[in-house]
Design a protein around this motif. Structure first.
Motif, mmCIF file in Angstrom:
data_model
loop_
_atom_site.group_PDB
_atom_site.id
_atom_site.type_symbol
_atom_site.label_atom_id
_atom_site.label_comp_id
_atom_site.label_asym_id
_atom_site.label_seq_id
_atom_site.Cartn_x
_atom_site.Cartn_y
_atom_site.Cartn_z
ATOM 1 N N GLU A 52 0.811 -1.117 -0.003
ATOM 2 C CA GLU A 52 0.135 -0.167 -0.031
ATOM 3 C C GLU A 52 0.839 1.222 0.091
ATOM 4 N N VAL A 53 2.218 1.295 0.776
ATOM 5 C CA VAL A 53 2.890 2.500 0.745
ATOM 6 C C VAL A 53 3.415 2.650 -0.558
ATOM 7 N N SER A 54 3.910 1.682 -1.306
ATOM 8 C CA SER A 54 4.336 1.565 -2.601
ATOM 9 C C SER A 54 3.463 2.212 -3.636
ATOM 10 N N LEU A 55 2.300 1.601 -3.498
ATOM 11 C CA LEU A 55 1.090 2.217 -4.378
ATOM 12 C C LEU A 55 0.765 3.761 -4.199
ATOM 13 N N LEU A 56 0.719 4.406 -2.903
ATOM 14 C CA LEU A 56 0.850 5.662 -2.703
ATOM 15 C C LEU A 56 1.917 6.487 -3.263
ATOM 16 N N MET A 57 2.905 5.901 -3.250
ATOM 17 C CA MET A 57 4.248 6.680 -3.567
ATOM 18 C C MET A 57 4.341 6.580 -5.115
ATOM 19 N N ASN A 58 3.850 5.568 -5.777
ATOM 20 C CA ASN A 58 3.803 5.843 -7.197
ATOM 21 C C ASN A 58 2.520 6.659 -7.485
ATOM 22 N N ARG A 59 1.443 6.835 -6.854
ATOM 23 C CA ARG A 59 0.475 7.891 -7.161
ATOM 24 C C ARG A 59 0.846 9.313 -6.947
ATOM 25 N N LEU A 60 1.797 9.366 -5.803
ATOM 26 C CA LEU A 60 2.403 10.946 -5.926
ATOM 27 C C LEU A 60 3.271 11.225 -6.976
ATOM 28 N N GLU A 61 4.133 10.255 -7.217
ATOM 29 C CA GLU A 61 5.144 10.715 -8.336
ATOM 30 C C GLU A 61 4.705 10.536 -9.723
ATOM 31 N N ALA A 62 3.377 10.442 -9.924
ATOM 32 C CA ALA A 62 2.648 10.085 -11.212
ATOM 33 C C ALA A 62 1.975 11.478 -11.469
ATOM 34 N N LEU A 63 1.924 12.424 -10.370
ATOM 35 C CA LEU A 63 1.126 13.674 -10.391
ATOM 36 C C LEU A 63 2.099 14.567 -10.994
ATOM 37 N N ASP A 64 1.421 15.450 -12.078
ATOM 38 C CA ASP A 64 2.388 16.431 -12.877
ATOM 39 C C ASP A 64 2.750 17.501 -12.001
ATOM 40 N N ASP A 65 3.659 18.205 -12.552
ATOM 41 C CA ASP A 65 4.556 19.284 -11.787
ATOM 42 C C ASP A 65 3.540 20.347 -11.233
ATOM 43 N N SER A 66 2.468 20.691 -11.441
ATOM 44 C CA SER A 66 1.694 21.654 -10.917
ATOM 45 C C SER A 66 1.385 21.363 -9.752
ATOM 46 N N TYR A 67 1.309 19.883 -9.381
ATOM 47 C CA TYR A 67 1.025 19.498 -7.769
ATOM 48 C C TYR A 67 2.177 19.801 -6.859
#
Length: 698
Positions: A52-67
């Motif tokens: 679950e930690v890895s999944l949440l980290m991947n979702r964060l890293e996938a966000l574009d630069d505006s975030y």
């Protein structure tokens, strides 16, 4: 803790400073949580498995630069990252929240709830600095949230944590001293070690902080008026129960003989009780005047206390109305206080302008608008509002100091100094004017005179000014923000009572509205005069009265004590007793029947007195006709005190739901006092009943 912040925030007024900032920050945080979709909408690494930690980290890293410009991106990156990368991410999170006080507040909550000690303090320090830059010494939203959370912590036994939160809360609510000291019992027994310091600090706050001063007066006034009301109620009801039948006796006799006795009694009682529709106060006055002549000499002396309390009621309504207006959270005094101590809020300013349109001659509203305009950078509007306030109160040192502040910040030092000196002519010891005048002299390089004024100001208001100077040194050692170069003018208790209390807060129209129809629609001051005249007349007639013979012997039946009938008028048997014995000719049987009637009357009277002492200890002595002495008086006073304690704990707006050990130290004596009289007189009631039953058997 986030849920808690939302719950309490929803109960705060919309126009409080920071409300817009907090609302915007909440939406931003919830948006990030929605993007990440963590389990149960809550991210806590200790409760997540590695997948679950890895999944949440991947979702964060996938966000574009505006975030990446959001503080929450780096906060959740630090939350999910390893210990090595956590510090850098948290630093970036605080950096991105700079100039966003709403985000800094929510970061403090997040750091605290997730257990990152140290980071929560950094977030709080950054938040405090941002507020100071905006011209805010405090924030009601933050202090309320912290105080409420601290109370919950204390109620759950975590007193050290609660005390730490209270200490932080006071950084954002400097005028919330009253609430802090009122709640200090929750830190029992730790607070005992700090009691000398608490009393010393609170005593100083009472004389220097207007909010603490007024809240203390309001609290004390509430206790005193509750005590007097209970005293009046206990005396009036007790004597009415005892002597009202003598008053109604003559009214019953005035009806035609042909009307049945029961109908006459019912009609007279209903007619008399209907008088209460005119108001409880006129009813008490009428009843008191009617029964007064039936009282014994000692009872009249005691009942004079009830008369005096009734005379004071019209004066009390003036005090009550004044204190309600002065302490009203949405009243003009608190509106002005928020404009001084909190930052600019668009909704608060709009609300103040709307209030000015309804009450254009209130200088406090114009001062509030001037402060808000100044903090928003609108100097022209600030000058316009302060000039209107000056036209209304040209000799008020707070108005003059506010005007000086505006011209100081406009860099018109000469004019500002001139106005400050005029404020000091009105009040030579006004600390804000002294300090700000000293700042003007420093700008003119007159250092010696400037330091003399500043030192004098610190002596007059050491707490606020020392905190102001210390805070500036701590946060702005290099460059002091514009709004921190002067201190905003506020009312001290001394200035408030001398210049504002009776000109702007006391309102006769408000008093009349609060009084209503309490005394047949007669205004309070006239009610007070009429009450005094009635009291003087009663006392004068008593002094002039030549009749010393008690009236009860003309009305009371010799055996059963029945009053409301015709036959007992001459002291003979009442109709009930007469009907019971008229066919009995045997002297022994007649004497036995008389004894039973007297015993039943004795039982009824004693049980009534015992019940009175159970309900309100001390009143039974009055009903029994015993001589009023120190014991009876002390019982009435102690009973009133304990009943006030019951009201505060169970029925008042601040009734205590979570009990603490210290509650028991107050409640145990109260409950013990009530139980003592309950068991004592319950035993006597059973004894009286047993004695009466035994006499019937014999």
């Amino acid at each position: 803790m986030v849920f808690f912040s939302l719950q309490v925030y929803a109960e705060t007024p919309e126009h409080l400073f920071l409300s817009d900032h907090v609302e915007k920050a909440l939406h931003e945080q919830h948006h990030f949580i929605k993007l990440l979709q963590p389990p149960q909408n809550r991210i806590k690494p200790s409760e997540l498995v590695q997948e679950e930690v890895s999944l949440l980290m991947n979702r964060l890293e996938a966000l574009d630069d505006s975030y990446h410009e959001s503080c929450w991106y780096y906060y959740y990156m630090g939350l999910l990252a390893s210990e090595i990368n956590r510090e850098n991410n948290f630093k970036l999170s605080l950096s991105k929240a700079e100039h966003k006080p709403g985000n800094l507040w929510l970061l403090y909550i997040a750091f605290s709830s997730d257990g990152f000690t140290g980071w929560d303090e950094q977030a709080l320090n950054s938040l405090e600095k941002e507020l100071l830059i905006l011209g805010a010494e405090q924030s009601t939203i933050i202090s309320r949230l912290m105080v409420h959370y601290a109370v919950l912590e204390a109620s759950n036994g975590r007193t050290q944590n609660a005390e730490d939160i209270f200490t932080r809360a006071r950084r954002f609510g400097s005028d919330d001293n009253f609430s802090f000291y009122l709640a200090s019992w929750k830190f029992f027994p730790q607070i005992l070690l700090k009691m000398p310091h608490v009393f010393q600090t609170y005593g100083y706050s009472f004389f220097t902080s207007l909010q603490t001063h007024l809240k203390t007066l309001s609290f004390t006034h509430g206790i005193i008026r509750s005590f007097l009301f209970l005293t009046l109620l206990s005396l009036a009801i007790t004597f009415l129960i005892k002597y009202l039948p003598f008053v109604l006796h003559k009214l019953i006799d005035s009806f035609p003989f042909s009307i049945p006795y029961t109908v006459k009694v019912f009609f007279v009682i209903i007619a008399y009780m209907s008088l209460i529709s005119f108001g409880i106060l006129p009813f008490f006055w009428l009843s008191s005047v009617l029964i007064y002549k039936h009282l014994s000499k000692n009872e009249k002396a005691l009942y004079t206390v009830a008369f005096i309390i009734m005379c004071l009621i019209p004066l009390d309504v003036h005090i009550q109305s004044f204190l309600l207006r002065a302490t009203n959270p949405e009243g003009i005094l608190n509106v002005y206080s928020r404009s001084v101590h909190e930052g600019y809020s668009e909704r608060a300013y709009a609300s103040t302008v709307l209030s000015i349109s309804k009450d254009p001659d209130n200088h406090l509203l114009h001062l509030s608008a001037a402060n808000y305009s100044l903090k928003s950078g609108n100097f022209s509007a600030a000058v316009s509002h302060v000039e209107k306030a000056l036209s209304l109160r040209s000799d008020d040192p707070v108005v003059l100091t506010t005007a000086g502040n505006i011209f100081f910040l406009k860099n018109d030092i000469e004019r500002a100094l001139k106005i400050y000196k005029k404020a000091l002519e009105a009040n030579p010891d006004y600390p804000e004017a002294l300090y700000n005048a000293g700042q003007c002299l420093l700008r003119k390089l007159q250092t010696v005179d400037a330091m003399e004024m500043i030192n004098k100001a610190v002596k007059k208001s050491s707490d606020r000014l020392n905190a102001f100077i210390k805070t500036n040194d701590m946060f702005f050692s290099d460059s002091v923000p514009l709004l921190r170069r002067i201190i905003f003018a506020d009312y001290t208790p001394e200035v408030f009572w001398s210049s504002t209390a009776f000109k702007s807060i006391y309102n006769p129209a408000s008093v009349s509205s609060y009084w209503g129809m309490a005394f047949l629609g007669i205004p309070p001051w006239w009610s007070f005069v009429i009450s005094l005249c009635v009291l003087v007349l009663i006392i004068f007639r008593q002094i002039q009265s030549s009749s010393k013979r008690p009236l009860r012997e003309f009305f009371e039946c010799r055996y059963c004590g029945q009053i409301l009938c015709r036959s007992c008028k001459d002291g003979s048997l009442c109709s009930r007793c007469s009907d019971a014995v008229k066919f009995v000719h045997n002297e022994y049987a007649l004497d036995k029947l008389h004894t039973r009637i007297a015993a039943k009357s004795h039982l009824t009277r004693n049980i009534s007195c015992y019940f009175a002492d159970i309900v309100f200890p001390g009143t039974g002595y009055i009903l029994r006709g015993e001589l009023f002495n120190l014991k009876t008086g002390n019982l009435l006073i102690i009973t009133s005190f304990f009943y006030i304690m019951y009201y505060m704990f169970f029925f008042s707006e601040k009734a205590y739901v979570h009990f603490h050990f210290l509650h028991l130290t107050v409640l145990i004596p109260s409950v013990g006092y009530s139980l003592y009289f309950l068991f004592k007189y319950a035993r006597l009631i059973f004894k009286e009943i047993s004695s009466y039953t035994h006499s019937l058997e014999v």
